[in-house]
Design an enzyme around this catalytic site. Structure first.
Site, PDB file in Angstrom:
ATOM      1  N   LYS A  43      34.733  42.368  33.177  1.00 44.82           N
ATOM      2  CA  LYS A  43      33.730  41.403  32.708  1.00 44.82           C
ATOM      3  C   LYS A  43      33.056  41.867  31.423  1.00 44.82           C
ATOM      4  O   LYS A  43      32.560  41.089  30.658  1.00 44.82           O
ATOM      5  CB  LYS A  43      32.709  41.150  33.802  1.00 44.82           C
TER       6      LYS A  43
HETATM    7  N1  GLU Z   1      35.140  37.355  44.542  1.00 49.33           N
HETATM    8  C1  GLU Z   1      36.289  38.142  44.223  1.00 49.33           C
HETATM    9  C2  GLU Z   1      36.260  38.559  42.764  1.00 49.33           C
HETATM   10  O1  GLU Z   1      35.507  37.987  41.997  1.00 49.33           O
HETATM   11  C3  GLU Z   1      37.593  37.425  44.477  1.00 49.33           C
HETATM   12  C4  GLU Z   1      37.848  37.267  45.910  1.00 49.33           C
HETATM   13  C5  GLU Z   1      39.215  36.739  46.306  1.00 49.33           C
HETATM   14  O2  GLU Z   1      39.809  35.971  45.574  1.00 49.33           O
HETATM   15  O3  GLU Z   1      39.641  37.094  47.382  1.00 49.33           O
HETATM   16  O4  GLU Z   1      36.973  39.482  42.416  1.00 49.33           O
END
Ligand code: GLU
Length: 286
Positions: A255
Site C-alpha cells: 500500500k
Molecule cells: N482483506 C484481505 C486483504 O486485504 C483479503 C482477504 C481475502 O481475500 O481473503 O489482504
C-alpha cells in the site's frame, strides 16, 4: 439494516482492508473477482475487512469504494463491514470452545519468539500447545491479573476431528489441506476479538460466496480456512488464487507503493479504461 439477501449462482467478492489507498494490484484483484462473476452470470460482492479498528479508517474506506466505483465496479448494497459483526465471530468462537478446540495463550509475541526460535535465529517454529510454555502458577497469575490473551486453535485435536480435507483451486487443481503446517493458529487476537482467518471464512459462508478469488500471497491461508469450514459445518467454496503485480525489485506491491495508487493515476488524468489495462499481473510497476 436488514441483511442483504443471499445471491444465487456464482458469487465472488473483493475484500479490501481500508488501511491505505488501493493500488493497481487491488484493481487487478477486484476486476478478477468481478469478471469471474460476470462470466458465469453471477454476483460480485464487496466486503470491508476492518476488524483491525486501530488501523482501518472510515475515510480510507470511503476513498477505497470511490476508487472501485470509478474503475467501473458495482456491487449490491449494503456492503458487509466486518467491524459491525463481531457478535457473529464470537458465536463461532463459542462453538469451537464448546468442542474443546480453543485455549488461551497469554504469551506476547516477543515471549513466544524467545521461547520458540532457536538461539541462532532460525525461523520461528509453528507454535503448538503454547499454554504449556507457562508454568501453572504463572498462567494462574496472568489469569487473575486479567492479562491479555489470544485464543489459539488446538490444531492436532481439530484435525483429528475434521479428518482429511481437500480443496479445489481453479489455477492449481486439487489440494490437500495441511493446516498442521501453521501450528495452533490464533483465532482471536489479544487486541481484537477475532482474526483474519476466522472472520474471512465465516463471512464467505454467510454471504454465500461460491468462488473465493484472491492473490497467491494468500494461497497458504486456505489450508486453515478449509479446516475452519469443516469444524464449523460451512460449505467449501472453489478457490482461484491469482498472480500478483510486482515492483521493479520483484516484490509484490504494497500500500505504501504510491506510484501505483489508483488515486494518483486518476489525478494524473488517466481514464478508468487505461488503469484497467495497466492492472495485469507479472508486470513490473515503477
Ligand atoms: N482483506 C484481505 C486483504 O486485504 C483479503 C482477504 C481475502 O481475500 O481473503 O489482504
Amino acid at each position: 439494516m436488514p441483511p442483504a439477501a443471499k445471491p444465487s449462482g456464482t458469487v465472488t467478492r473483493f475484500a479490501p482492508s481500508p488501511t491505505g489507498d488501493l493500488h493497481l494490484g487491488h484493481a487487478y484483484s477486484a476486476l478478477f473477482a468481478a469478471e469471474a462473476a460476470a462470466r458465469e452470470g453471477g454476483t460480485f460482492l464487496l466486503r470491508v475487512e476492518d476488524i483491525d479498528v486501530t488501523r482501518c479508517r472510515p475515510e480510507i474506506e470511503a476513498r477505497n469504494l470511490e476508487d472501485l466505483r470509478w474503475l467501473g465496479l458495482d456491487w449490491p448494497e449494503p456492503v458487509r463491514r466486518q467491524s459491525e459483526h463481531f457478535a457473529d465471530y464470537q458465536t463461532a468462537l463459542d462453538r469451537l470452545e464448546e468442542m474443546g478446540l480453543l485455549y488461551r495463550c497469554y504469551l506476547s509475541r516477543r515471549e513466544l519468539n524467545e521461547t520458540l526460535s532457536a538461539p541462532h535465529g532460525a525461523p520461528e517454529a509453528a507454535p503448538t500447545d503454547t499454554d504449556l510454555l507457562l508454568s501453572d502458577e504463572e498462567r494462574a497469575q496472568r489469569e487473575e491479573e486479567g492479562a491479555p490473551f489470544a485464543l489459539r486453535l488446538r490444531m492436532a485435536r481439530a484435525m483429528e476431528r475434521a479428518g482429511p480435507l481437500h480443496w479445489h483451486d481453479r489455477g492449481k487443481g486439487e489440494q490437500t489441506a495441511r493446516p498442521d503446517l501453521f501450528g495452533d493458529v490464533v483465532l482471536a487476537r489479544r487486541d481484537i476479538p477475532t482474526s483474519y482467518h476466522l472472520s474471512v471464512t465465516l463471512d464467505d459462508a454467510l454471504q454465500g460466496v461460491t468462488l473465493v478469488t484472491r492473490g497467491e500471497d494468500l494461497f497458504e491461508a486456505t489450508h486453515i480456512h478449509r479446516l475452519l469450514q469443516a469444524l464449523l459445518g460451512l460449505p467449501a467454496p472453489d478457490y482461484h488464487h491469482h498472480g500478483l503485480l510486482r515492483d521493479m525489485t520483484g516484490k509484490r506491491l504494497a500500500k505504501r507503493h504510491q506510484s501505483a495508487a489508483i488515486r494518483d493515476l486518476r489525478a494524473e488524468g488517466l481514464t478508468p479504461e487505461e488503469v484497467r489495462r495497466m492492472a495485469v499481473p507479472d508486470r513490473f510497476v515503477e
